[in-house]
Design an enzyme around this catalytic site. Structure first.
Site, PDB file in Angstrom:
ATOM      1  N   GLU A  83     -12.279   5.176 -20.547  1.00 39.04           N
ATOM      2  CA  GLU A  83     -10.939   4.777 -20.122  1.00 39.04           C
ATOM      3  C   GLU A  83      -9.860   5.158 -21.031  1.00 39.04           C
ATOM      4  O   GLU A  83      -8.872   5.585 -20.668  1.00 39.04           O
ATOM      5  CB  GLU A  83     -11.225   3.242 -20.123  1.00 39.04           C
ATOM      6  CG  GLU A  83      -9.680   2.527 -19.529  1.00 39.04           C
ATOM      7  CD  GLU A  83      -8.497   2.295 -20.653  1.00 39.04           C
ATOM      8  OE1 GLU A  83      -7.489   2.091 -20.082  1.00 39.04           O
ATOM      9  OE2 GLU A  83      -8.867   2.391 -21.572  1.00 39.04           O
ATOM     10  N   GLU A  84     -10.326   5.308 -22.356  1.00 38.23           N
ATOM     11  CA  GLU A  84      -9.301   5.326 -23.479  1.00 38.23           C
ATOM     12  C   GLU A  84      -8.880   7.059 -23.519  1.00 38.23           C
ATOM     13  O   GLU A  84      -7.944   7.098 -24.160  1.00 38.23           O
ATOM     14  CB  GLU A  84      -9.594   5.018 -24.997  1.00 38.23           C
ATOM     15  CG  GLU A  84     -10.113   3.478 -25.103  1.00 38.23           C
ATOM     16  CD  GLU A  84      -8.885   2.526 -24.923  1.00 38.23           C
ATOM     17  OE1 GLU A  84      -7.752   3.075 -24.661  1.00 38.23           O
ATOM     18  OE2 GLU A  84      -8.947   1.427 -25.012  1.00 38.23           O
ATOM     19  N   ASP A 112     -10.020  -5.181 -26.437  1.00 37.32           N
ATOM     20  CA  ASP A 112     -10.062  -4.009 -25.439  1.00 37.32           C
ATOM     21  C   ASP A 112     -11.151  -3.126 -25.636  1.00 37.32           C
ATOM     22  O   ASP A 112     -11.203  -2.184 -26.389  1.00 37.32           O
ATOM     23  CB  ASP A 112      -8.760  -3.270 -25.859  1.00 37.32           C
ATOM     24  CG  ASP A 112      -8.402  -1.930 -25.176  1.00 37.32           C
ATOM     25  OD1 ASP A 112      -8.808  -1.840 -23.963  1.00 37.32           O
ATOM     26  OD2 ASP A 112      -7.790  -1.250 -25.688  1.00 37.32           O
ATOM     27  N   ASP A 142     -15.725   1.737 -24.101  1.00 33.69           N
ATOM     28  CA  ASP A 142     -15.228   2.753 -25.125  1.00 33.69           C
ATOM     29  C   ASP A 142     -13.969   2.047 -25.778  1.00 33.69           C
ATOM     30  O   ASP A 142     -13.632   1.286 -25.242  1.00 33.69           O
ATOM     31  CB  ASP A 142     -14.877   4.112 -24.492  1.00 33.69           C
ATOM     32  CG  ASP A 142     -13.839   3.896 -23.523  1.00 33.69           C
ATOM     33  OD1 ASP A 142     -13.889   3.173 -22.473  1.00 33.69           O
ATOM     34  OD2 ASP A 142     -12.918   4.701 -23.490  1.00 33.69           O
ATOM     35  N   ASP A 194      -8.363  -5.751 -18.402  1.00 32.60           N
ATOM     36  CA  ASP A 194      -7.900  -4.909 -19.329  1.00 32.60           C
ATOM     37  C   ASP A 194      -6.514  -4.645 -19.458  1.00 32.60           C
ATOM     38  O   ASP A 194      -5.744  -3.793 -19.981  1.00 32.60           O
ATOM     39  CB  ASP A 194      -8.375  -3.527 -19.151  1.00 32.60           C
ATOM     40  CG  ASP A 194      -8.114  -2.519 -20.258  1.00 32.60           C
ATOM     41  OD1 ASP A 194      -8.348  -2.983 -21.212  1.00 32.60           O
ATOM     42  OD2 ASP A 194      -8.261  -1.261 -19.949  1.00 32.60           O
ATOM     43  N   HIS A 201     -14.378  -1.416 -19.299  1.00 29.77           N
ATOM     44  CA  HIS A 201     -14.662  -0.397 -20.110  1.00 29.77           C
ATOM     45  C   HIS A 201     -15.266  -0.818 -21.536  1.00 29.77           C
ATOM     46  O   HIS A 201     -14.998  -1.841 -21.954  1.00 29.77           O
ATOM     47  CB  HIS A 201     -13.567   0.699 -20.268  1.00 29.77           C
ATOM     48  CG  HIS A 201     -12.624   0.411 -21.253  1.00 29.77           C
ATOM     49  ND1 HIS A 201     -12.374   0.597 -22.395  1.00 29.77           N
ATOM     50  CD2 HIS A 201     -11.403  -0.443 -20.889  1.00 29.77           C
ATOM     51  CE1 HIS A 201     -11.398   0.260 -22.981  1.00 29.77           C
ATOM     52  NE2 HIS A 201     -10.675  -0.385 -21.982  1.00 29.77           N
ATOM     53  N   HIS A 247      -5.485  -1.584 -29.961  1.00 22.90           N
ATOM     54  CA  HIS A 247      -5.507  -0.071 -30.695  1.00 22.90           C
ATOM     55  C   HIS A 247      -5.218  -0.197 -32.166  1.00 22.90           C
ATOM     56  O   HIS A 247      -4.730   1.012 -32.981  1.00 22.90           O
ATOM     57  CB  HIS A 247      -4.473   0.790 -29.826  1.00 22.90           C
ATOM     58  CG  HIS A 247      -4.964   0.921 -28.490  1.00 22.90           C
ATOM     59  ND1 HIS A 247      -4.378   2.031 -27.785  1.00 22.90           N
ATOM     60  CD2 HIS A 247      -5.675   0.409 -27.943  1.00 22.90           C
ATOM     61  CE1 HIS A 247      -4.946   1.976 -26.659  1.00 22.90           C
ATOM     62  NE2 HIS A 247      -5.828   1.000 -26.442  1.00 22.90           N
TER      63      HIS A 247
END
Length: 467
Positions: free
Chosen positions: A152-153, A118, A88, A176, A86, A440
């Site tokens: 995805e997030e 990520d 995003d 991921d 992904h 994150h």
């Protein structure tokens, strides 16, 4: 077979691959408001266009699925393998020290920037794996498709959109997570509940309570306001509760009321035992206070009976269980608001492979109903498991061992990945075991050597599975 050629190719293209990752990481692709033709906002749209242009530039056939998802195919043969990544990212947040979030830099062998680990870095590593197979002329009889999502997030609605239009490949992996292979993911019960009761003005009383920021986060802080109590009484009770719960309390007087702030330690809801739940600690304190008996106070005591402080396995509510494949059930009481005549809250339970709606959902619903609390949730996400003895998994583990020299094994997670709903989907890389990439968080990074090794591994997997 072809290992030497793959390693030489990747080593020769190391700097080019890192620059392509930086190109994508300079784009802030966090989810933004809908714009016509851009379902997840301008940033996700720009990242997808850039990635597809990159793939086309390397000679791959691409398809754009209405800016939800983009794909790149190695060839036009029957599809054997999907690689699901992904583009995003989560919001940048605060606290960055090495570089600005969207100004990626390499320092001390690490590539810093939002999305480097990520999941833009692994996505480009997968693209370079396909590029290596293509440009080295390694013969394959099946196709591999790189699928690039953009949501995805925030719920993976992009992938639902894609799989409503396309069939799954016989095998899928998502880079991921971390190596070796995550083939088991627990199910999930996100329990939303409420209760109503008669309001009371009798003193001392709880005026209000508010705790929790997200359903999947153990609350590290919780607040309540009480009226009609002396500060000395609060402090004496808190002193005892602190020793029992390891939660600290701060009191602020304001006229006739006192605000209580409970301080614990946050954690992800999939690992609640790693945190100190400020919400359950606060409820424990409230239960010990000499509040006037009323329907509200009674309901709080019944709620704490169901979710007592320190119970992170659902024992009190009757769902404590575990199995060899996925380990123990976990439960995090994550959000709660209480007013004069009602309360509502949420808990997050990650459930092992042996779980189902009969032995989890129905049990919780019955236990809560007996205490006068209504569980609104009527479904749970089932667990996910792919046979560790399958040819697919054995191939992934064998290649990982060959390129790293480390022992490969299957592992389970309480968190969900991009492949949770795919029949034969697993998480595979791109982080190496024991590496905290600060995903994150501030100063997210990917180890450059790990990205390069991942690209080599992915290329070899393509050769082994598609030849």
């Amino acid at each position: 077979m072809y290992k030497d050629q793959i390693e030489r190719y990747m080593d020769a293209h190391r700097d080019e691959m890192i620059e392509d990752i930086c190109r994508l990481c300079r784009i802030n692709s966090e989810k933004m408001p809908y714009i016509e033709g851009k379902p997840f906002g301008a940033g996700a749209f720009d990242a997808l266009q850039s990635a597809l242009a990159m793939a086309e530039g390397y000679g791959f056939s691409t398809v754009n699925y209405d800016n939800y998802v983009g794909t790149a195919d190695l060839n036009d043969k029957e599809r054997q393998l999907d690689i699901l990544a992904h583009l995003d990212v989560v919001p940048a947040g605060e606290g960055w020290t090495v570089t600005e979030p969207f100004e990626p830099v390499v320092k001390d062998g690490r590539l810093y920037g939002r999305g480097t680990a990520d999941d833009k870095g692994p996505a480009v590593a997968a693209l370079y794996a396909m590029r290596a197979v293509k440009e080295l002329g390694i013969p394959v009889t099946k196709n591999v498709r790189l699928i690039l999502g953009t949501d995805e997030e925030c719920g993976s609605s992009d992938i639902k959109y894609y799989y409503d239009r396309e069939k799954e490949a016989p095998m899928t992996f998502s880079p991921d997570a971390e190596f070796p292979v995550t083939n088991t993911e627990k199910g999930r019960l996100e329990g939303h509940f409420h209760a109503s009761f008669a309001a009371s003005s009798a003193l001392p009383r709880l005026v209000k309570l508010d705790a929790g920021i997200k359903v999947n986060v153990v609350p590290g802080k919780a607040k309540a306001v009480v009226e009609g109590l002396e500060l000395k009484t609060l402090e004496e009770t808190a002193s005892l509760v602190e020793k029992e719960t390891d939660i600290s309390f701060i009191f602020e007087e304001n006229a006739s009321v006192i605000q209580i702030t409970a301080q614990g330690a946050g954690a992800h809801a999939s690992t609640p035992q790693e945190g100190r739940n400020a919400l359950t600690g606060l409820l424990t304190l409230l239960e010990r206070l000499p509040l006037a008996e009323c329907a509200q106070f009674s309901c709080i005591k019944r709620l704490l009976k169901l979710f007592p402080h320190g119970d992170t396995c659902g024992k009190a509510v009757g769902i404590d269980m575990e199995d060899e494949l996925s380990g123990a059930l976990t439960l995090a009481f994550s959000m709660l608001t209480v007013g004069s005549d009602s309360l509502e809250g949420v808990f997050d339970s990650r459930c092992p492979v042996c779980s189902n709606e009969d032995n989890v959902l129905k049990i919780v619903k019955k236990a809560m109903a007996e205490e006068g609390i209504a569980l609104e949730t009527d479904f749970m996400v089932p667990p996910h498991h792919v046979d560790g003895e399958s040819y697919f998994i054995k191939t992934l583990l064998s290649v990982y061992e060959d390129y790293t020299g480390l022992k490969g094994s299957c592992q389970a997670t309480g968190g969900g990945t991009y492949v949770h709903n795919l029949k034969n989907g697993v998480a595979y890389g791109a982080s190496m075991p024991g590496t905290d990439n600060r995903m994150h968080g501030a100063d997210e990074f990917a180890v450059v050597d790990h990205l390069l090794t991942s690209a080599k591994i992915f290329a070899q997997v393509i050769v082994n599975l598609c030849s």
